[in-house]
Structures are given as C-alpha cells and as structure tokens.
Design an enzyme around this catalytic site. Structure first.
Site, short mmCIF file in Angstrom:
data_model
loop_
_atom_site.label_atom_id
_atom_site.label_comp_id
_atom_site.label_asym_id
_atom_site.label_seq_id
_atom_site.Cartn_x
_atom_site.Cartn_y
_atom_site.Cartn_z
N GLY A 1 0.82 -1.20 0.00
CA GLY A 1 0.00 0.00 0.00
C GLY A 1 0.86 1.25 0.00
CB CYS A 2 0.04 4.71 -0.92
SG CYS A 2 -1.60 4.82 -0.18
CE1 TYR A 3 -1.30 8.19 4.34
CE2 TYR A 3 -3.15 6.71 4.11
CZ TYR A 3 -2.66 7.99 4.20
OH TYR A 3 -3.53 9.06 4.16
CB THR B 1 5.35 2.27 -0.02
OG1 THR B 1 4.75 1.12 -0.61
CG2 THR B 1 6.66 2.59 -0.73
#
Lengths: 348, 348, 348, 348
Positions: C148-150, C152
């Site tokens: 996921g973005c957060y 990463t």
C-alpha cells in the site's frame, strides 16, 4: 464605543482584525498605521473592505495611538517592543499579536528570535492572552501578549491531560500543519502558489520559535511536582490559505486508571465559548472553523494502546491571532466575550 | 549527441527545459548559467533533478556558450538581446524563449516592452518558432524567437479560420487564462498562494504584451487582400500551476457558406505531431496536457449563430515555452520532431 | 517485448500504470479489462492517453489474461482474490496492486477488510513486493502483493531503525498525509473539491487498514529477540492530487550509543535506485516526486532529544502503487530496474 | 421576528442560507426539510453550524411550511413546482432559489430543462428576483424566482449598456467561470478534487440552461425598438470553491458617441447597496466577494476599439443564490435591505 488603533495593518492579521472589528458593535477603529503605506486607503489594498473601512494608513505616532482605548500590534516580531516603553505610559491598553512579550525568560526569547530584546523590563508586565487559562488576569491587564497560532492549537489540545498529569510530560509530540497565511503577506518565493499549491512539507523541524512558547504555556498549568515539559514539535505547510490542524500525541502515565477522556475534555471546556469538543467519533476538519474563532477538538486512544491522540483545529488568523486578540479585548473591556466573534464559518 | 547550453535556468522555463533535455537521447546539457546562483548545484534548487542533472550553475560566458551546438535563453525579456550580438558570431545556434526577438517591428517592441531594443539589427534574422507555421524556416535558422504561451494557444486556435479568411479579422477575441507559473519564479505578493489560490481575476485588460505578437502572427497567415487583424485580448490568472486555456471568439463572414469546421481543423492539423483536434462534442481540459507538448483544440458554433467558438489548450511551460523550444531544436538538428517530447500528460 | 494485461484500469492506479507502461521499451499492453466500460476506448476516459494507447476496455477473461506474460490487478480489494485461483493456473505472472494478498494472517485480513477471503490458500504464495526488502524473492515470484501507499512510505522511513533495533518498537508513530487520489476515482461527496480543497483533516484514526500491513512489514525485518512492533498510525487527507508525506516518530532505546543516523540511512539505501536520502538539513517536499518513483527521506533528532523524526515522501500513485508495480515487473523479468521509471518529477 | 422554512437545505445553497439567516436579527428559522436526512441534526452534516443552528431536518409538510412567513426552496429544479400549487394557497410567501419559475415561456423552460413543467399556471405569478431591476415588484410578490448565478453576474454587467441601447444586442458574449460549488453537493466524479483541482475547462458550450434566462432578462430591460438579444454564453469550471467571474464582450453601436462608460456604470448603480463599480483601472478578483453579497464590476474599452469589456464578479452562493434570496426577503418584508448581509468578505 471604545476607540481602537492598529499598528501595522497591512499584513494578514491586520486585515483580519479589520474584518472582525468592522462588525463589532462597541469598537470604532480610529487609527491604522503603516510606514510603508501611509496615505493609502486601507480598502485600496484590501478591496474586501470597500464600503466597510474608510480610513487611510498613517505614520505610527505615539500620541495618536496613546489616545486610543486599545492598541493592537499586528506587526512582525521586534516592532512592538520598540514602541512599547512609550506606549505603556499612555492610558491605552495594548494587545500585541506578535511574539515580543510571549516568553517570560528574556534570554530564551533572544536565543530563539536571534536579537536583543528592546524592552526586557516590560516582559513581566505582559499577560499571556490565552483566555482558557488566564481569563482573570486578562481582565485587568495593561499589556496582552497574544499567543501564537501553533501554541494556541497545541495548548488547548493538551491542557486537560497536562493539568491532570495524566501523560508523560517529557515525551509530548505536536505534529501540526498550517495554512500559508501563517507565513504572512510578503513576496517570498517559497510561498508562491507555484511552489506550494500541489505539495506538502515539514519545516523548522530542527527548532521552531513556537516550541519554547508551548513548553512554557504547558509548564504553567502542570500540577506541582510534575516532571518538566519536553515537546517534539514538527510544523508542516499546507496548501490552503487558513487553518491549523494539530495532531498531538502523548503517552498515558497509567493507562489502567485513565479517566474517560471524552468526558474529561467536555467538562474542561464546558463553559468555554470558543472551544468545541466534538462528540466521540467525530474528527475535526479545518474548514469548519474558517473565519470563526472556534477551536474544535477530538480526543482518542486508538486500539486502546497507551498513546493518546488529540486533534485540535483553529483558523490561524482568527483564534490563532486576530480573533483571539478581539476575545482578549472583550474580556479586558467587560464586553460579552462573543461580541463580534459570533461567526458561522464559511463552509463550503 | 549535441551539446546544449542554457542561459538563466533558475526560472520555471529553465527547469522545464532541464526536465525535457534530461530524457532527450541526442542532447547533453553541458552549461547552465546563472549570475545569481553561480556555483550552486542545479539539483539543490530543483530537488526534482537530483540524480538526473549533476551540473552547477556558472557565470554566463560567451566562449563557453559559443562552443555549444545550441544555446537556449530562458531569461526575462531584455537579457538575450544583450548577449546576442556576440553569440551570433559563434557557431552556436540559438533558441530564445524570451520575447526579445518575437516582434519584427522594433518600435512596436520598444513601446510594449518599455525599453530600447539592445540588438535591433538582429531582429530580422530571427525566425518565429511556431513549427505549425514556420517549420521550413526553422530547419535552417540561426536564431529562433520562441512564441509566447498565450500567442501559441491563440494562434493555433485561430489559424484555420484566418488562413481561409472565414471570419471577420477585425473583431477577434481571445479570452484566455493561464496557470500561475506563467508569472515566473519571483517573490511577488500578487502570486502568493494566499493571494490567488481561491480566486480568479482578469489582468492586463488595457493591454498585454502578447497582443501585438498575436496580431503579427495571425497577420502573417492571412491570404492576400484580407482586412487587418484586430484582436481583443483578455488574459486571466488561474489558481493552478500549469496550463493555458484560450477561449476564442470570431464572427463568421459568411455563415451560410462556412465549410465543416470540424473537418477543416482536423485536416489542417492532420500531420502535426503536437496538435490534437478533439472529436466533435469533446471539450479540452488543461490537465490532459500537463507536462506534455500537446495543444488540444475544439471548435464549435453554438446554437448555429454566426459566432464561432474555439477552445485551445496547452501547458504554458511545455508547448507554451520549453517544449516548443525542444521541438524547434529537433527540427533544426534533423532529429525526430517528437524526440524527448513523447510524454503522457500527468493525469490525475 | 512482453505482453501485459491490466484488470480494472478505470481507476487512478490503472491510468498511472498505462502512463508508465506506454513508455516502457520492453512491454506491450495488450489487454485492459473493465466490466463497466467494456467497448469504450481507454483514451476516451483518459484523454491524456490519446495518441499513446489505442486499446478499448474488454470484459475480463481468464484465457486472454492468462495468455499475457504479466497481469496487473488495479482493482479494489476483493476482486483479485476471486480471479486468482484460475489465473494462477495459467503461465501468467501476476502483480496485484490491491490489498488482497498483502496480509499473511488471513483472519487479520478478514477482520480489517470486513469480508471472507476468497482465496486463502494462495495468500502464502504471494511475495510482498517491497523491493528494498524482498528483491530476491521478487525475482522468481509468481504472485506479487504490491504494498500500500502509506505502508511503502512508512516502512522505508523506519527500516534502518528497526533492522538495527535502535528504537522502541512498541511506541512507533506514523503521522501521515495523502493526496486525494489515494481515495480513488469514485463519485463520493467527501472527496469533492468543494469539500476538501481548502481544508485538512485526519481520518481513520480509530483504525486504518494499512496499520496491520505496516506492523507485519516492520516485524519482518526486526532482528531476533526484538520486542513486538506496535504502531500508532494517523492518516490525514491533503488537498492535493498526488503525494504522501509520512512524519515518523520513534524513541531511541539508547540515545547515548546511537550511530550517526544520517550515515546509517545513506548506507542502507546507497544501492537503492528509488530511495534518495536527502543531505543533512534538507527536508523533503512531495512535489519533488510528483510522477516519479522516488522515495525521499530525511532523518533528524530535534534538540538532541531521544525522539527521532523521519520524513519520508512518495507519490502515492507511483512508488505507492503503479510505479512500484512496474519496478516489481522489471525485477521479475530481469529488465533494468529503472526501465520505464527514470522520470524527472513534474516540478513546478 | 418572522418565521422561515427551508425546503431542501442539505445542499450548498441551503447551508449558505442557514449561515446568513443565523445572523439575521429579524428571522427565526423554524423548519428545515429534507426527505433523505429527516431526523438528522443539521449541524451533524454541517459542523460549521454547531452552536448556531439546533434544528433537525424534517420531512417536508405543507401545513408546517405554510405556517411560516417565508419559505425558501433550495432544491434542484423540478421540486419546487410540485409543492407550489398547495403552498401558494397558504399565507406563506415563497422564495424559490431553483430554476422552476425563472422562464416565463413554459415551452422554452421545458425544452432546456428536459421535462414537463409541474405548475405552468403559476409561472406568470412569479417575480424574477433581481432587485436591481425588479425591486418594486419584489416588495409585494407572493412568489419570487431567484435568478441563477451566471445570470446575476452577466445581467448586472450588461444592464447599463442594454438599457441604453449602446451595443449590438445580437452579438453579446458572456465568457464566464464558476467555482465548483455551482455544481452542487453530489457525489459525481467530474467534480472530485482529483479531477478538477489542477485544471480548467469550458463546459456546456453547445447550450447551457442559463442562456435563455439571461436573454430573457436582458430583453426585459431593452428600450422599445431595440433589436433582439442574442448571446453566446461559454461557462467554465474554476478549481475554486466559490466565485463567479463573468468577462463580457459587446460591440459598441456608435463608438464615436459613446458616453463615458465609467460614469454610466457608477450612476446606474449609485444607489444599489450590493453593486460596487470599481474605480477606473481597478479589476475585480473573486476573492474580494467571498461570502459577501456584493457584485463588483469594471468596464473597459481596450485600445479604444469598439469592443467593450465588462468584468463582473459575485460569490455564486451569496449574490448568486442565497444572499440574493435574503436580499429579496428583506425587500418583501420591509427590512433594511442590508440586514444580515452586511458582511466583510473573507480575505485572505
């Protein structure tokens, strides 16, 4: 009607003061000073004031200012302290929105602001203008040092925890974000729309001037015997005009014996006209206070861990500056504390 | 690989040139000059270039620049004309992104730009770098005057109508709006986020410098005997970083005998790599060209009235400046015209 | 040239994948599926792709997808797991950008995502696609679960501290903020421009789905014997399109014997093509990675207290989703890891 | 104190009405209806109203509404016309902010709005609520059809020219741009922040519903014998929340005998409390009317050509909708026309 003077009203806290005072039923603004813009009509710089304020800027003059009932300083730090010795001898009461008289420890002020203080002998006469802490002292104050924007949001968020010594005072964190108006109205590349409108960044992480102010303010409300306050403060720049959002973290000292935090906050602020503790489960958004003097707060303890999270929002120009200044004035002059400040935020 | 020098790369057209040239397979940037930032690494000012450009700014020097195959000027107007007499004597070919050599009539240039021209004798040697009009002349040009951003969007939008004398040339209107990067990277109050991010305004209505440039460009493509071009040009400032949107109005001379406008535009631009005529009924959005060199155009005649409406969009920093400069370079040096410019716009 | 299929490319991670793959020299996109938009040209929904992608959406079909060399899932969670059992039997290798296969503990996944898992037997076959941790496993993986973005931004920020057991793993804080594209391309009131463009708020404070993913990922890199990871995660919504900024807080276990943090981070990431540790004193801005696959990191210890602050930024659609997916593909197929990803961020 | 009811207050014009009425000294809001949100507290949907409005939404009911002194419709078009026949029989006076009763020619309304009209017999009883034209009729009206946002800005900008037959009525152009709140508070992809915040586009160029409304309104003020009004209207979508900027173009009929336009406009609006003609040379910005009921206008004739340019701005939710509705109410009930509307715009 009392008479008000404003020193340095070309900046954003200045125009915000004018917006608020223009609708205040018991104040007439009679003097607005600016060296740079002397002779220019205020409404020519701020067309939003066309039809509301007919004054022109004048050169600052102690006699004219001293004849006012109240004088506001909406100046960069370092300006008020130079005029203050003379102005303190006049009958005017003074509300300084700048940082000049916020820090009681003069060497600390001089270290963080990088200059000698111009009126150190007056620092102890100043009352720190956070009504939620100092309302009684404000009533009779001659000189008010209005709190900074981050300090207002952070202190109001932490107050109930610190006053009751519920959290480790040595590991506080304030992760805060401010709209760009906090940087003032100056032609600087780093606040151009093209530089910041589609971006986000932290700044001043190594040390921001509001850090000692917050630590002093929280230290003032600790019970006797509590350990000293130590805060990690990380401000960020938001691509919006107005608003501060402080996300606060504290570690519960005794998580098993914590009181109900929602109830604690609601009771602490039950009689505060400008602090709104949100219902459990509701989180604040800065737009709900745009142009209003309200501070909205939510308190949570995620996953029942021992880290308490407090969310505290204000409009940096209103409760974080000019609105708080008017609130102080209302208290000082015995007006209804909400006079001129009973504003519905502009939403959407 | 050819060698490229850039004069004045601290501004937005400069960093955009670097973005484009960093990925161009046949160009190596060898010199980047800036008096103010000499000695500073380019990537320290533009962290987006960390890992892509390792050069530092140097003082501008004719010998170093003259040893390049191509020199770009990404300077404010008035700078290129001073270096040009010396530079024209070197083997370097020159692409000037500024306004210095765009207007062939020197007194007109001097009137609109408010200063004497520093190299009037060179003005007639410059080729106006709009490939859709001047591709052949560009191939062999020594000095290119790259079109302005508004002139690019406006001319590409009007071209098919003017070339075919279909509209009254004396009543053209260009109602255009630009992102704030068009104002450059300078610390000016009127382009702060706080001043413009939640607002919209027209500016320069009484007369904008791009007006004579557009009128000259459209006049150049009129058929013999057409009446002179007269344009009303009203630019506006958008609270976005990149993008120009020109909404153009023209009055059909003979509405009953108008050709199919959709077909006219599609045919005119069928072989243009950077002009995209949208299908009938689709309207352009500036975000669809963000970071790309494309000009997107729609043409309509609402309610079958005799007013023709053309919508023409570009990225002001790309097709409106640095991308067009690279397109000119590709043509001048015989590269594929799309080399380094075959970019998908950043959407969302 | 390998053949790539994309399932569910109508969302923002889908169009971002197309932007990146359109310029990748060794991949041809041959299938793009969408039930809702079957028959519609991709470029009609995303005009930025006009001239770059000529395909139309088709109904998802296992045979067609299975004939690709690589299949990307750019779908909401819950979709990939239903097609996966059939697809795993084809020769295609699979990169899932959704959350379906990120959490190894199926009951934990089911609790946080509120549904039964459709292919629990495949969860352990998935490799968590964070190249900075799992590069070797990625090379040979059949199925990649893209982070996921957060997660990463947060994991890359904490990695050096956790791998070396330098901080209290039980009191980690990730105070993160995301651009609105993280919420996807759906017609929801709470992400309208009018609701969020001039505002800032925290959300999901009581518990966000990325929390268990981050705790799992950090736990995986702890040395033996370290105490368990416990994270307080507070996401916020930024009024920008792209970008994640994670401000991370950790308490040093032994502040007197801390190594030089700047050096620690520089060494850890010295060979990572997409992690850029900024020079000491430089703080990251999300705009410097807009459209690029870079993660930029700064590490500080303000006022020499024992709280370490790490700032970690990515573009949520690139390194936080589609760029990372392409990076995984490059590793899986033995391409240069930077192929198709060597992009200069769009700045300004 | 009069009693006010609001039908359909969940949208942006509804919350704007509540913001204005909450501070109006002579109105008490007693009913707020919404089928979808019946039972929900208004302040739960709009937290900006916490502490200002304590009502909950109720189901619409003719008896309850009919018992009010004034009923506002803040509904999408098509709703008011269904309740109107019953409500017209009660004593309540009605101010409809929707388009239902703006167009006198019912077939024209039905063509542009794509549905049969539900109360055609009442259309001629409605007074078009533009006070600058119809103040006397408004005083005694039973039913007010409040003008649209674009029509307000456009008509006020053109009025002095049309009333005096100074320009060709057959070639008027309104090139207008609106903030996104004009699209209402509905979950639609095309007004997501991610879709429009860094972009600009025209829409509805082939034909927008405000076109016949503007043509009717301008036709009403023409002197006898003037040629018919024909307008080209091109609306655009601005990436801001509030504000309309209309850039108007007209061709002087007799440029040699034109009166002084600045003087003409100043005199026309000298007694209008909410129209502010700017000094010559000053151009309007939408932010100067944010949250206020003011229309600011500039008039120019660039380069002394025969094209007249008028710039006219309003806040689409205030003078373009809810503020104008309150202004109408003030006139209808004999209050000071500025009561509740004497607001300083929120700037910055």
């Amino acid at each position: 009607m009392i008479k008000a003077g404003i020193v340095g009203a070309t900046g954003y806290t200045g125009v915000e003061l004018l917006r608020l005072l223009a609708r205040h039923s018991q104040v007439e603004v009679t003097v607005i000073t600016s060296r740079a813009e002397a002779g220019v009509k205020v409404a020519d710089i701020y067309p939003s004031l066309r039809g509301h304020i007919d004054l022109a800027f004048t050169e600052p003059d102690i006699n004219t200012l001293g004849a006012c009932d109240v004088v506001f300083f909406a100046t960069p730090h370092g300006v008020a302290q130079n005029l203050m010795p003379a102005l303190m001898k006049t009958p005017a009461r003074i509300i300084d929105l700048s940082a000049d008289f916020r820090i009681r420890d003069v060497p600390v002020w001089e270290k963080w602001y990088g200059q000698a203080h111009g009126a150190p002998e007056l620092v102890n006469q100043a009352v720190y203008g956070l009504p939620e802490v100092n309302r009684e002292k404000i009533r009779t104050a001659k000189l008010i040092a209005c709190p900074g924007c981050y300090p207002t949001a952070t202190q109001l968020g932490f107050l109930p925890l610190i006053e009751n010594n519920l959290v480790d005072p040595g590991r506080l964190i304030s992760n805060a974000a401010s709209g760009a108006s906090g940087a003032g109205r100056q032609g600087k590349i780093d606040v151009l729309l093209t530089e910041i409108s589609d971006s986000f960044k932290a700044y001043g992480v190594a040390g921001h001037r509001h850090l000692p102010e917050i630590e002093q303010g929280l230290g003032d409300v600790q019970p006797a015997g509590a350990n000293p306050i130590s805060l990690t403060f990380v401000p960020h720049l938001l691509p919006i005009i107005r608003g501060i959002h402080a996300t606060l973290y504290a570690t519960a000292l005794d998580v098993k014996n914590l009181p109900d935090l929602q109830q604690l906050y609601e009771q602490r602020y039950a009689n505060e006209p400008f602090v709104d503790v949100l219902p459990a489960g509701v989180l604040p958004q800065t737009r709900t206070v745009k142009g209003s003097n309200i501070c909205r707060i939510a308190v949570l303890r995620p996953q029942d861990k021992d880290t308490i999270v407090v969310l505290s929002i204000i409009d940096n120009l209103t409760k974080g500056a000019s609105g708080q200044a008017v609130q102080n004035m209302n208290i000082m002059f015995g007006f209804d504390e909400k006079e001129g400040l009973d504003i519905v935020a502009l939403l959407p």
